[in-house]
Write a protein that holds these residues in place. Structure first.
Motif, mmCIF file in Angstrom:
data_model
loop_
_atom_site.group_PDB
_atom_site.id
_atom_site.type_symbol
_atom_site.label_atom_id
_atom_site.label_comp_id
_atom_site.label_asym_id
_atom_site.label_seq_id
_atom_site.Cartn_x
_atom_site.Cartn_y
_atom_site.Cartn_z
ATOM 1 N N THR A 23 0.823 -1.220 0.000
ATOM 2 C CA THR A 23 0.000 0.000 0.000
ATOM 3 C C THR A 23 0.851 1.262 0.000
ATOM 4 N N VAL A 24 2.162 1.108 0.056
ATOM 5 C CA VAL A 24 3.077 2.257 0.130
ATOM 6 C C VAL A 24 3.970 2.266 -1.111
ATOM 7 N N THR A 25 4.072 3.438 -1.746
ATOM 8 C CA THR A 25 4.988 3.633 -2.868
ATOM 9 C C THR A 25 6.011 4.672 -2.447
ATOM 10 N N LEU A 26 7.278 4.300 -2.495
ATOM 11 C CA LEU A 26 8.362 5.188 -2.089
ATOM 12 C C LEU A 26 9.057 5.777 -3.306
ATOM 13 N N PHE A 27 9.165 7.102 -3.315
ATOM 14 C CA PHE A 27 9.950 7.804 -4.320
ATOM 15 C C PHE A 27 11.272 8.207 -3.683
ATOM 16 N N VAL A 28 12.364 7.966 -4.401
ATOM 17 C CA VAL A 28 13.694 8.345 -3.923
ATOM 18 C C VAL A 28 14.302 9.305 -4.935
ATOM 19 N N ALA A 29 14.816 10.422 -4.432
ATOM 20 C CA ALA A 29 15.536 11.395 -5.260
ATOM 21 C C ALA A 29 17.026 11.113 -5.109
ATOM 22 N N ARG A 30 17.689 11.004 -6.247
ATOM 23 C CA ARG A 30 19.134 10.741 -6.244
ATOM 24 C C ARG A 30 19.851 11.834 -7.029
ATOM 25 N N ASP A 31 21.058 12.166 -6.551
ATOM 26 C CA ASP A 31 21.856 13.182 -7.235
ATOM 27 C C ASP A 31 22.585 12.554 -8.423
ATOM 28 N N GLU A 32 23.384 13.361 -9.104
ATOM 29 C CA GLU A 32 24.079 12.890 -10.311
ATOM 30 C C GLU A 32 25.060 11.747 -10.033
ATOM 31 N N ASN A 33 25.433 11.542 -8.773
ATOM 32 C CA ASN A 33 26.317 10.436 -8.397
ATOM 33 C C ASN A 33 25.544 9.213 -7.905
ATOM 34 N N GLY A 34 24.220 9.285 -7.960
ATOM 35 C CA GLY A 34 23.398 8.160 -7.522
ATOM 36 C C GLY A 34 23.155 8.108 -6.028
ATOM 37 N N ARG A 35 23.570 9.142 -5.321
ATOM 38 C CA ARG A 35 23.391 9.193 -3.868
ATOM 39 C C ARG A 35 21.975 9.641 -3.548
ATOM 40 N N PRO A 36 21.276 8.936 -2.634
ATOM 41 C CA PRO A 36 19.934 9.390 -2.271
ATOM 42 C C PRO A 36 20.011 10.686 -1.468
ATOM 43 N N VAL A 37 19.222 11.681 -1.913
ATOM 44 C CA VAL A 37 19.226 12.991 -1.247
ATOM 45 C C VAL A 37 17.843 13.376 -0.733
ATOM 46 N N GLY A 38 16.856 12.553 -1.040
ATOM 47 C CA GLY A 38 15.508 12.836 -0.572
ATOM 48 C C GLY A 38 14.582 11.673 -0.838
ATOM 49 N N MET A 39 13.425 11.722 -0.166
ATOM 50 C CA MET A 39 12.432 10.663 -0.356
ATOM 51 C C MET A 39 11.072 11.178 0.069
ATOM 52 N N GLY A 40 10.062 10.479 -0.367
ATOM 53 C CA GLY A 40 8.685 10.740 0.029
ATOM 54 C C GLY A 40 7.850 9.564 -0.420
ATOM 55 N N ALA A 41 6.788 9.273 0.324
ATOM 56 C CA ALA A 41 5.981 8.098 0.018
ATOM 57 C C ALA A 41 4.504 8.437 -0.018
ATOM 58 N N LEU A 42 3.782 7.618 -0.769
ATOM 59 C CA LEU A 42 2.326 7.668 -0.805
ATOM 60 C C LEU A 42 1.814 6.381 -0.186
ATOM 61 N N LYS A 43 0.994 6.512 0.858
ATOM 62 C CA LYS A 43 0.330 5.365 1.462
ATOM 63 C C LYS A 43 -1.138 5.443 1.083
ATOM 64 N N GLU A 44 -1.616 4.389 0.442
ATOM 65 C CA GLU A 44 -3.007 4.346 0.010
ATOM 66 C C GLU A 44 -3.867 3.738 1.114
ATOM 67 N N HIS A 45 -4.950 4.440 1.453
ATOM 68 C CA HIS A 45 -5.860 3.970 2.503
ATOM 69 C C HIS A 45 -7.179 3.458 1.943
ATOM 70 N N GLY A 46 -7.396 3.539 0.639
ATOM 71 C CA GLY A 46 -8.654 3.125 0.032
ATOM 72 C C GLY A 46 -9.680 4.238 0.081
ATOM 73 N N ASP A 47 -10.804 4.033 -0.604
ATOM 74 C CA ASP A 47 -11.902 5.002 -0.650
ATOM 75 C C ASP A 47 -11.440 6.400 -1.059
ATOM 76 N N GLY A 48 -10.475 6.466 -1.984
ATOM 77 C CA GLY A 48 -10.029 7.764 -2.493
ATOM 78 C C GLY A 48 -9.128 8.546 -1.568
ATOM 79 N N LEU A 49 -8.589 7.898 -0.545
ATOM 80 C CA LEU A 49 -7.783 8.576 0.462
ATOM 81 C C LEU A 49 -6.337 8.117 0.397
ATOM 82 N N GLY A 50 -5.420 9.084 0.340
ATOM 83 C CA GLY A 50 -3.995 8.792 0.342
ATOM 84 C C GLY A 50 -3.296 9.651 1.379
#
Length: 155
Positions: free
Chosen positions: A47-74
């Motif tokens: 139910t969770v989708t994680l986005f990872v932001a990486r710099d030009e060297n492939g190092r993770p510099v940020g993240m954020g996730a969407l958790k789906e709760h159903g019934d149109g709610l995230g």
């Protein structure tokens, strides 16, 4: 700086380190009983989708996730950018990707819970610039005074 954002599994050592940095930043700001972080293992739930932001060297510099709760709610979870990239709109780009996925998944209302203390101001700016507005307590979070809640209705 060139940033690549992609859906990734949280079960990677460098993402675990990013989560650890986020936790180290958050833990001193709010009493532990009013912190509601997903663990890396919980972030790997379907139910969770994680986005990872990486710099030009492939190092993770940020993240954020969407958790789906159903019934149109995230729910937006685990938003974080390293201090070294703050002000470069990485958080805004992550939030846009989360919202885009929410639309694709038929979510009509995005919610989030964040801390209500000094140190959360950069997060407030990202959410408010992204069109989120402060609202009352959401989901099963307590209205403790240690949390600030946001929502955004999307088409």
């Amino acid at each position: 700086m060139a940033i690549e954002i992609a859906v990734e599994t949280p079960l990677q050592d460098d993402v675990r380190m990013l989560v650890a940095e986020l936790n180290a930043y958050l833990i001193p700001l709010t009493p532990r009983e009013f912190q509601f972080q997903l663990t890396v293992e919980q972030m790997a739930d379907p139910t969770v989708t994680l986005f990872v932001a990486r710099d030009e060297n492939g190092r993770p510099v940020g993240m954020g996730a969407l958790k789906e709760h159903g019934d149109g709610l995230g729910e937006v979870k685990r938003m974080f950018t390293l201090p070294s990239v703050r002000g470069q709109r990485v958080g805004s780009e992550l939030l846009q990707r989360i919202e885009q996925l929410a639309r694709e998944e038929g979510i009509t209302r995005l919610l989030l819970e964040t801390g209500e203390a000094e140190g959360f101001e950069p997060a407030y700016r990202v959410y408010e610039r992204g069109g989120f507005t402060v609202c009352g307590a959401v989901l099963d979070y307590p209205d403790s005074g240690f949390s600030r809640f946001y929502e955004k209705k999307i088409a």
